[in-house]
Design a protein around this motif. Structure first.
Motif, PDB file in Angstrom:
ATOM      1  N   ARG A   3     -13.676   4.373  -4.964  1.00 10.33           N
ATOM      2  CA  ARG A   3     -13.601   4.077  -3.533  1.00 10.33           C
ATOM      3  C   ARG A   3     -14.949   3.571  -3.016  1.00 10.33           C
ATOM      4  O   ARG A   3     -16.001   4.156  -3.289  1.00 10.33           O
ATOM      5  CB  ARG A   3     -13.168   5.311  -2.748  1.00 10.33           C
ATOM      6  CG  ARG A   3     -13.027   5.030  -1.247  1.00 10.33           C
ATOM      7  CD  ARG A   3     -12.472   6.201  -0.471  1.00 10.33           C
ATOM      8  NE  ARG A   3     -12.414   5.873   0.951  1.00 10.33           N
ATOM      9  CZ  ARG A   3     -11.424   5.216   1.543  1.00 10.33           C
ATOM     10  NH1 ARG A   3     -10.383   4.818   0.812  1.00 10.33           N
ATOM     11  NH2 ARG A   3     -11.447   4.943   2.832  1.00 10.33           N
ATOM     12  N   LYS A  59      -6.648   2.445 -10.445  1.00  5.87           N
ATOM     13  CA  LYS A  59      -7.600   3.317  -9.755  1.00  5.87           C
ATOM     14  C   LYS A  59      -8.981   2.667  -9.747  1.00  5.87           C
ATOM     15  O   LYS A  59      -9.557   2.399 -10.796  1.00  5.87           O
ATOM     16  CB  LYS A  59      -7.642   4.691 -10.427  1.00  5.87           C
ATOM     17  CG  LYS A  59      -6.350   5.487 -10.275  1.00  5.87           C
ATOM     18  CD  LYS A  59      -6.449   6.836 -10.988  1.00  5.87           C
ATOM     19  CE  LYS A  59      -5.228   7.697 -10.686  1.00  5.87           C
ATOM     20  NZ  LYS A  59      -3.973   7.056 -11.109  1.00  5.87           N
ATOM     21  N   LYS A 102       0.836  -1.199   0.000  1.00  8.09           N
ATOM     22  CA  LYS A 102       0.000   0.000   0.000  1.00  8.09           C
ATOM     23  C   LYS A 102       0.868   1.245   0.000  1.00  8.09           C
ATOM     24  O   LYS A 102       1.724   1.410   0.857  1.00  8.09           O
ATOM     25  CB  LYS A 102      -0.929  -0.010   1.215  1.00  8.09           C
ATOM     26  CG  LYS A 102      -1.941   1.114   1.153  1.00  8.09           C
ATOM     27  CD  LYS A 102      -3.080   0.884   2.121  1.00  8.09           C
ATOM     28  CE  LYS A 102      -4.121   1.971   1.978  1.00  8.09           C
ATOM     29  NZ  LYS A 102      -5.254   1.776   2.844  1.00  8.09           N
ATOM     30  N   SER A 143      -4.243   7.045   3.068  1.00 10.72           N
ATOM     31  CA  SER A 143      -5.691   7.176   3.228  1.00 10.72           C
ATOM     32  C   SER A 143      -6.239   5.939   3.936  1.00 10.72           C
ATOM     33  O   SER A 143      -5.658   4.855   3.866  1.00 10.72           O
ATOM     34  CB  SER A 143      -6.362   7.350   1.873  1.00 10.72           C
ATOM     35  OG  SER A 143      -6.138   6.210   1.068  1.00 10.72           O
ATOM     36  N   LYS A 180     -20.746  -0.224  -6.311  1.00 12.43           N
ATOM     37  CA  LYS A 180     -20.798   0.501  -5.034  1.00 12.43           C
ATOM     38  C   LYS A 180     -21.978   0.121  -4.132  1.00 12.43           C
ATOM     39  O   LYS A 180     -21.798  -0.116  -2.939  1.00 12.43           O
ATOM     40  CB  LYS A 180     -20.787   2.010  -5.282  1.00 12.43           C
ATOM     41  CG  LYS A 180     -19.398   2.612  -5.358  1.00 12.43           C
ATOM     42  CD  LYS A 180     -19.471   4.136  -5.307  1.00 12.43           C
ATOM     43  CE  LYS A 180     -18.083   4.731  -5.196  1.00 12.43           C
ATOM     44  NZ  LYS A 180     -18.120   6.202  -5.033  1.00 12.43           N
ATOM     45  N   ASP A 196     -10.079   1.064   2.212  1.00 10.81           N
ATOM     46  CA  ASP A 196     -11.445   0.917   1.728  1.00 10.81           C
ATOM     47  C   ASP A 196     -11.743  -0.556   1.530  1.00 10.81           C
ATOM     48  O   ASP A 196     -10.935  -1.427   1.876  1.00 10.81           O
ATOM     49  CB  ASP A 196     -11.675   1.745   0.457  1.00 10.81           C
ATOM     50  CG  ASP A 196     -10.852   1.248  -0.722  1.00 10.81           C
ATOM     51  OD1 ASP A 196     -10.120   0.239  -0.586  1.00 10.81           O
ATOM     52  OD2 ASP A 196     -10.926   1.870  -1.802  1.00 10.81           O
ATOM     53  N   THR A 253      -0.279   4.496   0.057  1.00 11.88           N
ATOM     54  CA  THR A 253      -1.057   5.677   0.401  1.00 11.88           C
ATOM     55  C   THR A 253      -1.363   5.680   1.886  1.00 11.88           C
ATOM     56  O   THR A 253      -1.357   4.636   2.522  1.00 11.88           O
ATOM     57  CB  THR A 253      -2.381   5.705  -0.397  1.00 11.88           C
ATOM     58  OG1 THR A 253      -3.107   6.863  -0.016  1.00 11.88           O
ATOM     59  CG2 THR A 253      -3.216   4.472  -0.118  1.00 11.88           C
ATOM     60  N   THR A 266     -16.711  -0.730 -11.422  1.00 10.10           N
ATOM     61  CA  THR A 266     -16.523  -0.548  -9.982  1.00 10.10           C
ATOM     62  C   THR A 266     -17.498   0.480  -9.415  1.00 10.10           C
ATOM     63  O   THR A 266     -17.929   0.364  -8.266  1.00 10.10           O
ATOM     64  CB  THR A 266     -15.073  -0.147  -9.654  1.00 10.10           C
ATOM     65  OG1 THR A 266     -14.699   1.001 -10.432  1.00 10.10           O
ATOM     66  CG2 THR A 266     -14.112  -1.284  -9.953  1.00 10.10           C
ATOM     67  N   TRP A 273     -11.865  -2.337  -1.137  1.00  9.54           N
ATOM     68  CA  TRP A 273     -10.944  -3.017  -2.046  1.00  9.54           C
ATOM     69  C   TRP A 273      -9.701  -3.493  -1.300  1.00  9.54           C
ATOM     70  O   TRP A 273      -9.182  -4.583  -1.579  1.00  9.54           O
ATOM     71  CB  TRP A 273     -10.552  -2.091  -3.196  1.00  9.54           C
ATOM     72  CG  TRP A 273     -11.693  -1.659  -4.046  1.00  9.54           C
ATOM     73  CD1 TRP A 273     -12.231  -0.405  -4.142  1.00  9.54           C
ATOM     74  CD2 TRP A 273     -12.480  -2.479  -4.933  1.00  9.54           C
ATOM     75  NE1 TRP A 273     -13.283  -0.384  -5.016  1.00  9.54           N
ATOM     76  CE2 TRP A 273     -13.460  -1.642  -5.515  1.00  9.54           C
ATOM     77  CE3 TRP A 273     -12.443  -3.827  -5.277  1.00  9.54           C
ATOM     78  CZ2 TRP A 273     -14.391  -2.115  -6.439  1.00  9.54           C
ATOM     79  CZ3 TRP A 273     -13.382  -4.312  -6.193  1.00  9.54           C
ATOM     80  CH2 TRP A 273     -14.338  -3.457  -6.762  1.00  9.54           C
ATOM     81  N   ASP A 274      -9.211  -2.691  -0.358  1.00  7.73           N
ATOM     82  CA  ASP A 274      -8.057  -3.101   0.442  1.00  7.73           C
ATOM     83  C   ASP A 274      -8.379  -4.354   1.246  1.00  7.73           C
ATOM     84  O   ASP A 274      -7.577  -5.296   1.321  1.00  7.73           O
ATOM     85  CB  ASP A 274      -7.640  -1.977   1.406  1.00  7.73           C
ATOM     86  CG  ASP A 274      -7.125  -0.748   0.684  1.00  7.73           C
ATOM     87  OD1 ASP A 274      -6.411  -0.919  -0.325  1.00  7.73           O
ATOM     88  OD2 ASP A 274      -7.436   0.376   1.117  1.00  7.73           O
ATOM     89  N   GLU A 276     -16.545   2.389   0.675  1.00  7.93           N
ATOM     90  CA  GLU A 276     -16.283   2.315   2.110  1.00  7.93           C
ATOM     91  C   GLU A 276     -16.605   0.917   2.639  1.00  7.93           C
ATOM     92  O   GLU A 276     -17.558   0.282   2.189  1.00  7.93           O
ATOM     93  CB  GLU A 276     -17.126   3.355   2.860  1.00  7.93           C
ATOM     94  CG  GLU A 276     -16.847   4.786   2.470  1.00  7.93           C
ATOM     95  CD  GLU A 276     -15.423   5.217   2.776  1.00  7.93           C
ATOM     96  OE1 GLU A 276     -14.791   4.592   3.660  1.00  7.93           O
ATOM     97  OE2 GLU A 276     -14.944   6.179   2.147  1.00  7.93           O
TER      98      GLU A 276
END
Length: 401
Positions: free
Chosen positions: A278, A275, A76, A80, A124, A83, A78, A120, A85-86, A280
């Motif tokens: 995002r 990309k 990772k 931030s 959501k 989310d 970043t 993607t 996806w992580d 949550e």
């Protein structure tokens, strides 16, 4: 009265038809053979040939994150907050081979960012819900991405072979696994019931193929009998019986590479600068169980939604009405449930009833549970709470007996 459906149409390449077909033979260590079992006929399964030129505009309401992600994020780059996806990437565990078909589709996805972005974004409203269902069953988290391959996460997708919905289920398959087909209602397009049916089918296939998930996923695409015959043929010739060695229809030979390619990219997305919209890691949808006939327009109005917003989340109700005498599980955005349950007119239609309580200084969940003849667990579940801490000024849904 007619139920108005607005579809926003844009032309772009998506789904199974959008991915170029490539096939390069490869070998991998063989898996154990599978004995003959009682099987469902091939007609129970569908092939994914979806016309995904319909790009459905989805409006999503999200809430604050309520779960914690693992800290072992891979590669990772970043700072931030993690989310969904992580969290998915940290949970994947099906081995991804160094296989040319997989590499081809990884490159295809990376060179088609519009496709990735579109799909993607569509995912959501539904991805966390599907993740919850897969995780609760202790199934491979990679299965959360199957609608990415099956329907490009288009809940309205319909193939010319008769498969429909996010999971691209046919009528015979749906009936076998408990889906209903009524005038004005199609269980294959119902997000809740079709997800249950798809996961039931995958669990059935996993058991029938002695715990081999690649065989099970291949059978989901092409049919149990076809995969079993391919295994039997290789066994008789002394050939390996792992998925990569089987002689299957071209679509199925490319189906699993597409899935594993996407899973691998999600897992290592920072390495590839991929990309993704995002999402949550929190519940954004709530089930409202309606037990009588009611117009979806009315439910939408009571929840503070437009008719289109509600239909996007409940595409199975093609007539715009729920059905009497059955439990209609209607999805509404999580942030609108207080609006919905504060309207007393809904009480005659919903199975589970709630009142709205405005938290006062000194309130506690145990006291509220005692006063309302319910339990702390039920209050926490109704409000998607991960801890029993409450703050004055907030609102709580209180389940009624």
């Amino acid at each position: 009265m007619k139920y108005y459906i607005i579809l926003f149409i844009t032309v772009f390449i998506t789904g199974c038809q959008g991915l170029s077909q490539v096939e390069i033979s490869s070998k991998q260590a063989p898996n154990p053979t599978v004995d003959n079992y009682k099987k469902l006929p091939d007609s129970f399964y569908r092939r994914c040939e979806v016309d995904n030129h319909l790009n459905i505009s989805i409006h999503t309401v999200t809430s604050l994150p309520s779960i914690k992600a693992d800290n072992k994020s891979k590669n990772k780059l970043t700072t931030s907050p993690p989310d969904l996806w992580d969290i998915l990437g940290q949970s994947f565990d099906i081995p991804v081979p160094n296989e040319k078909r997989v590499e081809y589709y990884k490159n295809w996805y990376l060179t088609n960012p519009h496709h990735i972005n579109t799909v993607t974004k569509r995912a959501k409203p539904f991805l966390f819900y599907i993740y919850q269902q897969v995780e609760q069953r202790d199934m491979p988290i990679e299965l959360v991405l199957l609608p990415f391959i099956e329907s490009s996460f288009d809940q309205f997708a319909h193939s010319h072979r008769g498969a429909a919905g996010l999971w691209q289920i046919t009528v015979p398959t749906g009936k076998t696994f408990g889906l209903e087909y009524l005038k004005g209602y199609d269980g294959r397009r119902d997000i809740v019931t079709s997800t249950v049916a798809a996961l039931d089918l995958l669990e059935y296939l996993h058991k029938k193929f002695n715990g081999n998930w690649l065989h099970a996923i291949a059978a989901y695409n092409t049919g149990e009998g076809r995969v079993r015959r391919a295994i039997k043929s290789n066994t008789s010739k002394g050939l390996p019986t792992d998925f990569w060695s089987l002689k299957l229809p071209k679509e199925t030979r490319l189906y699993i590479p597409k899935l594993l390619a996407m899973a691998d990219l999600v897992q290592h997305r920072y390495d590839h600068n991929l990309k993704l919209a995002r999402i949550e890691p929190t519940q954004v949808l709530t089930e409202v169980v309606v037990s009588s006939r009611i117009k979806l327009d009315l439910i939408a109005s009571h929840a503070g939604l437009t008719s289109l917003d509600l239909y996007q989340l409940n595409p199975g109700y093609t007539s715009g009405y729920t059905y009497p005498g059955r439990e209609n599980k209607i999805l509404i955005p999580n942030q609108t449930k207080e609006n919905f349950y504060s309207n007393k007119k809904n009480y005659e239609h919903v199975k589970r009833k709630f009142t709205i309580h405005h938290i006062q200084p000194g309130d506690s969940l145990s006291e509220l549970a005692l006063l309302n003849n319910t339990t702390v667990a039920r209050i926490m579940n109704a409000n998607n709470m991960s801890a029993s801490i409450i703050i004055a000024g907030q609102q709580l849904l209180i389940p009624q007996p």
